[in-house]
Design a protein around this motif. Structure first.
Motif, PDB file in Angstrom:
ATOM      1  N   ALA A   1      -6.179   0.324 -25.105  1.00 53.75           N
ATOM      2  CA  ALA A   1      -6.342  -0.082 -23.639  1.00 53.75           C
ATOM      3  C   ALA A   1      -6.602   1.191 -22.870  1.00 53.75           C
ATOM      4  O   ALA A   1      -5.983   2.414 -23.109  1.00 53.75           O
ATOM      5  N   VAL A   2      -7.463   0.762 -22.056  1.00 58.24           N
ATOM      6  CA  VAL A   2      -7.844   1.854 -20.919  1.00 58.24           C
ATOM      7  C   VAL A   2      -7.688   0.800 -19.625  1.00 58.24           C
ATOM      8  O   VAL A   2      -8.792   0.021 -19.434  1.00 58.24           O
ATOM      9  N   CYS A   3      -6.737   1.098 -18.836  1.00 55.96           N
ATOM     10  CA  CYS A   3      -6.845   0.372 -17.625  1.00 55.96           C
ATOM     11  C   CYS A   3      -7.222   1.383 -16.311  1.00 55.96           C
ATOM     12  O   CYS A   3      -6.750   2.179 -16.024  1.00 55.96           O
ATOM     13  N   LEU A   4      -8.545   0.881 -15.880  1.00 53.47           N
ATOM     14  CA  LEU A   4      -9.143   1.450 -14.858  1.00 53.47           C
ATOM     15  C   LEU A   4      -8.532   1.084 -13.411  1.00 53.47           C
ATOM     16  O   LEU A   4      -8.717  -0.448 -13.129  1.00 53.47           O
ATOM     17  N   VAL A   5      -8.069   1.746 -12.618  1.00 57.57           N
ATOM     18  CA  VAL A   5      -7.525   1.209 -11.217  1.00 57.57           C
ATOM     19  C   VAL A   5      -8.281   2.043 -10.158  1.00 57.57           C
ATOM     20  O   VAL A   5      -8.512   3.401  -9.972  1.00 57.57           O
ATOM     21  N   LEU A   6      -8.871   1.149  -8.984  1.00 56.98           N
ATOM     22  CA  LEU A   6      -9.707   1.785  -8.083  1.00 56.98           C
ATOM     23  C   LEU A   6      -8.676   1.409  -6.681  1.00 56.98           C
ATOM     24  O   LEU A   6      -8.123   0.305  -6.685  1.00 56.98           O
ATOM     25  N   ALA A   7      -8.401   2.432  -6.004  1.00 56.59           N
ATOM     26  CA  ALA A   7      -7.414   2.392  -4.748  1.00 56.59           C
ATOM     27  C   ALA A   7      -8.028   2.674  -3.599  1.00 56.59           C
ATOM     28  O   ALA A   7      -9.091   3.613  -3.193  1.00 56.59           O
ATOM     29  N   SER A   8      -7.415   1.977  -2.656  1.00 54.31           N
ATOM     30  CA  SER A   8      -8.165   1.900  -1.086  1.00 54.31           C
ATOM     31  C   SER A   8      -7.504   3.284  -0.529  1.00 54.31           C
ATOM     32  O   SER A   8      -8.056   3.742   0.537  1.00 54.31           O
ATOM     33  N   GLN A   9      -6.455   4.007  -0.861  1.00 53.23           N
ATOM     34  CA  GLN A   9      -6.000   5.354  -0.277  1.00 53.23           C
ATOM     35  C   GLN A   9      -5.632   6.241  -1.420  1.00 53.23           C
ATOM     36  O   GLN A   9      -5.648   6.095  -2.518  1.00 53.23           O
ATOM     37  N   HIS A  10      -5.608   7.470  -0.956  1.00 53.72           N
ATOM     38  CA  HIS A  10      -5.005   8.683  -1.979  1.00 53.72           C
ATOM     39  C   HIS A  10      -3.519   8.363  -2.179  1.00 53.72           C
ATOM     40  O   HIS A  10      -2.879   7.876  -1.209  1.00 53.72           O
ATOM     41  N   TYR A  11      -3.178   9.029  -2.876  1.00 50.21           N
ATOM     42  CA  TYR A  11      -1.716   8.975  -3.315  1.00 50.21           C
ATOM     43  C   TYR A  11      -0.565   9.321  -2.198  1.00 50.21           C
ATOM     44  O   TYR A  11      -1.175  10.544  -1.593  1.00 50.21           O
ATOM     45  N   GLN A  12      -0.017   8.372  -1.705  1.00 49.24           N
ATOM     46  CA  GLN A  12       1.089   8.868  -0.804  1.00 49.24           C
ATOM     47  C   GLN A  12       2.573   8.067  -1.145  1.00 49.24           C
ATOM     48  O   GLN A  12       2.541   6.800  -1.211  1.00 49.24           O
ATOM     49  N   GLU A  13       3.181   8.890  -1.480  1.00 49.57           N
ATOM     50  CA  GLU A  13       4.581   8.423  -2.044  1.00 49.57           C
ATOM     51  C   GLU A  13       5.225   7.459  -0.856  1.00 49.57           C
ATOM     52  O   GLU A  13       5.847   6.344  -1.274  1.00 49.57           O
ATOM     53  N   ALA A  14       5.192   7.842   0.352  1.00 50.56           N
ATOM     54  CA  ALA A  14       5.676   6.975   1.394  1.00 50.56           C
ATOM     55  C   ALA A  14       5.170   5.525   1.348  1.00 50.56           C
ATOM     56  O   ALA A  14       5.894   4.443   1.876  1.00 50.56           O
ATOM     57  N   ASP A  15       4.119   5.246   0.544  1.00 52.04           N
ATOM     58  CA  ASP A  15       3.391   3.854   0.619  1.00 52.04           C
ATOM     59  C   ASP A  15       4.085   2.892  -0.572  1.00 52.04           C
ATOM     60  O   ASP A  15       3.901   1.849  -0.583  1.00 52.04           O
ATOM     61  N   TYR A  16       4.937   3.548  -1.297  1.00 53.00           N
ATOM     62  CA  TYR A  16       5.570   2.837  -2.573  1.00 53.00           C
ATOM     63  C   TYR A  16       6.786   2.127  -2.187  1.00 53.00           C
ATOM     64  O   TYR A  16       7.541   2.831  -1.540  1.00 53.00           O
ATOM     65  N   TYR A  17       6.957   1.010  -2.803  1.00 48.46           N
ATOM     66  CA  TYR A  17       8.244   0.787  -2.971  1.00 48.46           C
ATOM     67  C   TYR A  17       8.725   0.879  -4.471  1.00 48.46           C
ATOM     68  O   TYR A  17       7.706   0.083  -5.481  1.00 48.46           O
ATOM     69  N   ARG A  18       9.516   1.244  -4.848  1.00 47.32           N
ATOM     70  CA  ARG A  18      10.238   1.483  -6.175  1.00 47.32           C
ATOM     71  C   ARG A  18      11.355   0.742  -6.371  1.00 47.32           C
ATOM     72  O   ARG A  18      11.640   0.826  -7.759  1.00 47.32           O
ATOM     73  N   ASP A  19      11.954   0.148  -5.571  1.00 46.44           N
ATOM     74  CA  ASP A  19      13.014  -0.426  -5.784  1.00 46.44           C
ATOM     75  C   ASP A  19      12.965  -1.953  -5.527  1.00 46.44           C
ATOM     76  O   ASP A  19      12.681  -2.305  -4.412  1.00 46.44           O
ATOM     77  N   HIS A  20      13.052  -3.000  -6.412  1.00 49.90           N
ATOM     78  CA  HIS A  20      12.483  -4.437  -6.113  1.00 49.90           C
ATOM     79  C   HIS A  20      13.322  -5.128  -5.447  1.00 49.90           C
ATOM     80  O   HIS A  20      13.024  -5.811  -4.583  1.00 49.90           O
ATOM     81  N   ALA A  21      14.700  -4.649  -5.199  1.00 43.88           N
ATOM     82  CA  ALA A  21      15.319  -5.355  -4.392  1.00 43.88           C
ATOM     83  C   ALA A  21      15.021  -4.929  -2.849  1.00 43.88           C
ATOM     84  O   ALA A  21      15.086  -6.017  -1.790  1.00 43.88           O
ATOM     85  N   HIS A  22      14.785  -4.013  -2.680  1.00 46.72           N
ATOM     86  CA  HIS A  22      14.115  -3.244  -1.182  1.00 46.72           C
ATOM     87  C   HIS A  22      12.758  -4.046  -0.778  1.00 46.72           C
ATOM     88  O   HIS A  22      12.631  -4.401   0.227  1.00 46.72           O
ATOM     89  N   PHE A  23      12.201  -4.178  -1.939  1.00 51.80           N
ATOM     90  CA  PHE A  23      10.673  -4.661  -1.649  1.00 51.80           C
ATOM     91  C   PHE A  23      11.106  -6.227  -1.464  1.00 51.80           C
ATOM     92  O   PHE A  23      10.236  -6.745  -0.328  1.00 51.80           O
ATOM     93  N   LEU A  24      11.691  -6.954  -2.140  1.00 55.71           N
ATOM     94  CA  LEU A  24      12.301  -8.288  -1.942  1.00 55.71           C
ATOM     95  C   LEU A  24      12.804  -8.535  -0.196  1.00 55.71           C
ATOM     96  O   LEU A  24      12.659  -9.441   0.338  1.00 55.71           O
ATOM     97  N   ARG A  25      13.597  -7.531   0.041  1.00 55.30           N
ATOM     98  CA  ARG A  25      14.246  -7.795   1.515  1.00 55.30           C
ATOM     99  C   ARG A  25      13.062  -7.661   2.587  1.00 55.30           C
ATOM    100  O   ARG A  25      13.143  -8.434   3.262  1.00 55.30           O
ATOM    101  N   ASP A  26      12.351  -6.696   2.252  1.00 56.87           N
ATOM    102  CA  ASP A  26      11.048  -6.253   3.326  1.00 56.87           C
ATOM    103  C   ASP A  26       9.972  -7.537   3.243  1.00 56.87           C
ATOM    104  O   ASP A  26       9.845  -7.879   4.355  1.00 56.87           O
ATOM    105  N   CYS A  27       9.697  -8.113   2.226  1.00 57.82           N
ATOM    106  CA  CYS A  27       8.467  -9.015   2.071  1.00 57.82           C
ATOM    107  C   CYS A  27       9.100 -10.509   2.603  1.00 57.82           C
ATOM    108  O   CYS A  27       8.353 -11.321   2.966  1.00 57.82           O
ATOM    109  N   ARG A  28      10.462 -10.499   2.501  1.00 57.92           N
ATOM    110  CA  ARG A  28      10.831 -11.982   2.922  1.00 57.92           C
ATOM    111  C   ARG A  28      11.468 -11.853   4.278  1.00 57.92           C
ATOM    112  O   ARG A  28      11.985 -13.189   4.638  1.00 57.92           O
ATOM    113  N   ARG A  29      11.460 -10.837   4.947  1.00 59.68           N
ATOM    114  CA  ARG A  29      11.671 -10.877   6.474  1.00 59.68           C
ATOM    115  C   ARG A  29      10.855 -11.927   7.211  1.00 59.68           C
ATOM    116  O   ARG A  29       9.760 -11.886   7.100  1.00 59.68           O
TER     117      ARG A  29
END
Length: 147
Positions: free
Chosen positions: A117-145
């Motif tokens: 497998a080769v998974c090609l990913v095209l992204a709209s922004q350069h890498y920015q750690e602040a854009d990531y949710y790495r904790d699923h519970a934190h993500f769920l809390r924010d998206c369900r507000r």
């Protein structure tokens, strides 16, 4: 052949969708084309690919606040599971003529990679750690507000 196991669009900000890539075929072979806003739906700022993955490897395990991505199985195949906090879908990508658009505020998990497998990913922004949710519970809390 890329196929969804569910027909429900996932992504409250911008729904995920399969995209048929422009293809040109002749006696020499085939070329698949992605031209920024035309096919991807966003300006492409970064391109990367996953390859040489060990058996049983999972990737992703995060969401993005603003980033948009287009996933393509450039070779082989993999499964991508997406979740917007309300709806989930699973796609098997194994055809380089089809990409999966995943917008902001969608959790993604990639697994079941074929050995080649080769998974090609095209992204709209350069890498920015602040854009990531790495904790699923934190993500769920924010998206369900409530909006």
């Amino acid at each position: 052949m890329a196929a969804s196991t569910t027909g429900t669009p996932v992504g409250r900000v911008k729904p995920s969708r399969l995209i048929q890539l422009e293809q040109h075929r002749n006696e020499h072979g085939c070329i698949s084309v992605v031209e920024s806003e035309w096919a991807a739906g966003f300006p492409i700022q970064r391109v990367y690919f996953l390859h040489d993955l060990a058996p049983g490897t999972s990737r992703g395990g995060h969401a993005h606040r603003a980033l948009e991505q287009l996933f393509v199985a450039a070779h082989g195949g993999f499964t991508i599971r997406i979740d917007d906090g309300f709806r989930q879908a699973e796609y098997r990508l194994d055809d380089p003529s089809t990409g999966l658009y995943v917008g902001p505020m969608v959790w993604r998990d990639l697994s079941d990679f074929t050995p080649d497998a080769v998974c090609l990913v095209l992204a709209s922004q350069h890498y920015q750690e602040a854009d990531y949710y790495r904790d699923h519970a934190h993500f769920l809390r924010d998206c369900r507000r409530p909006e």
